[in-house]
Design a protein around this motif. Structure first.
Motif, short mmCIF file in Angstrom:
data_model
loop_
_atom_site.label_atom_id
_atom_site.label_comp_id
_atom_site.label_asym_id
_atom_site.label_seq_id
_atom_site.Cartn_x
_atom_site.Cartn_y
_atom_site.Cartn_z
N ASN A 113 5.96 10.58 5.76
CA ASN A 113 4.86 9.66 5.47
C ASN A 113 3.91 10.34 4.49
N GLU A 158 5.04 0.53 6.48
CA GLU A 158 4.44 0.23 7.78
C GLU A 158 3.16 -0.58 7.58
N GLU A 218 9.81 1.57 17.15
CA GLU A 218 9.30 2.89 16.85
C GLU A 218 8.41 3.28 18.01
N HIS A 246 4.07 9.51 15.00
CA HIS A 246 2.63 9.70 15.18
C HIS A 246 2.35 11.00 15.92
N ASP A 247 1.74 11.92 15.18
CA ASP A 247 1.36 13.24 15.72
C ASP A 247 2.54 14.14 16.05
N SER A 293 9.26 9.51 11.71
CA SER A 293 8.40 9.46 10.52
C SER A 293 7.20 10.35 10.81
N ILE A 294 7.01 11.31 9.91
CA ILE A 294 6.00 12.35 10.11
C ILE A 294 5.16 12.49 8.85
N GLY A 295 3.83 12.51 9.03
CA GLY A 295 2.97 12.59 7.85
C GLY A 295 1.82 13.55 8.01
N HIS A 296 0.88 13.20 8.88
CA HIS A 296 -0.37 13.97 8.91
C HIS A 296 -0.13 15.47 9.13
N1 LIG Z 1 5.02 6.11 11.98
C1 LIG Z 1 4.41 7.41 12.07
C2 LIG Z 1 4.11 7.90 10.70
O1 LIG Z 1 4.52 7.31 9.72
C3 LIG Z 1 3.35 9.16 10.53
O2 LIG Z 1 2.44 9.37 11.56
P1 LIG Z 1 1.65 10.78 11.47
O3 LIG Z 1 2.68 11.86 11.44
O4 LIG Z 1 0.84 10.75 10.20
O5 LIG Z 1 0.80 10.82 12.72
#
Ligand SMILES: NCC(=O)COP(=O)(O)O
Ligand SMILES: CC(=O)[C@@H](O)[C@H](O)COP(=O)(O)O
Length: 238
Positions: free
Chosen positions: A7, A70, A151, A191-192, A212-215
């Motif tokens: 992400n 999303e 998800e 998420h997280d 899916s990993i972003g933050h």
């Molecule tokens: N669907 C979860 C996503 O895309 C990223 O979530 P995060 O890793 O930013 O909390």
């Protein structure tokens, strides 16, 4: 095999901080794919605080792996998805003022609405996923919506894992994944998730199609570099 979809929202956050085009989310996505990631995820929010709709229009032209958009399926979001034809759309029930996603769909209360929206996306050949809490009833409700995948919202897992309550944290996700598999649903999660918790999650989760990993990933990349971090996740997801 569990696909890693990165992400890139937070790359756009940094880009927007100065009003220019550095760092460039489009270039970042191409690099992330070259490091081996199997997907790119974006979550454009109505206030465009990070990913902008114009970014999505550009990304759909360059993403070569799976492209996952999303969002809450309000009209302009649906138009964005239809014109960009991503691999997957993930429906998230966020209200406009939330800081970040903080709940999954009530797939019982909103079942007829979700059924209608999902049918629209599926009619265009777009794979659908719906963001849900790790609640057995929500999985049963998800099946009735006709969605391809769920998800699982993993904040609760991440919090429990960080407290050292690993087995207690993963249990509801295992139960939901087993039921979803029985019902013929694909299983995504996000998420997280982070370098700290992803190996335990992957090793203990059955039938996991995609994370899916972003933050955390983008934050970790500030210290270790994007290529190193993407490759670490890929190794931990084997
Ligand atoms: N669907 C979860 C996503 O895309 C990223 O979530 P995060 O890793 O930013 O909390
Ligand atoms: C649905 C989900 O968990 C992610 O899309 C998350 O909400 C990222 O959104 P932000 O990057 O705006 O926090």
């Amino acid at each position: 095999m569990t696909r890693l979809s990165v992400n890139i929202n937070k790359i756009a956050t940094l880009r927007n901080a100065r009003g220019g085009n550095v760092p460039n989310p489009i270039e970042a996505a191409k690099n992330i794919e070259s490091f081996g990631a199997e997907g790119i995820t974006v979550h454009p929010r109505p206030d465009e605080r990070h990913i902008r709709y114009a970014d999505v229009d550009q990304l759909s032209k360059v993403v070569k792996t799976e492209f996952n958009i999303e969002g809450n399926p309000m009209d302009n979001f649906k138009d964005l998805v239809f014109r960009n034809q991503p691999t997957q759309v993930t429906l998230v029930p966020d209200s406009t003022e939330v800081l970040t996603s903080n709940a999954g769909w009530d797939t019982l209360k909103h079942q007829s609405y979700l059924k209608e929206v999902i049918a629209e996306f599926k009619s265009k050949g777009i794979r659908t996923s719906i963001f849900v809490d790790p609640d057995i009833q929500m999985i049963e409700g998800a099946k009735a919506t006709g969605t391809d995948r769920i998800e699982l919202y993993t904040e609760e897992f991440a919090v429990g894992y960080a407290k050292g309550k690993q087995q207690q944290a993963i249990k509801p996700y295992q139960e939901c994944a087993n039921l979803a598999h029985e019902l013929g649903l694909g299983i995504n999660a996000g998420h997280d998730l982070s370098l700290d918790n992803i190996r335990f999650f992957k090793q203990n989760m059955p039938y996991l199609d995609e994370v899916s990993i972003g933050h955390a990933l983008i934050s970790e990349a500030l210290y270790q570099g994007l290529e190193t971090v993407v490759k670490k996740y890929l190794e931990l997801l084997k």
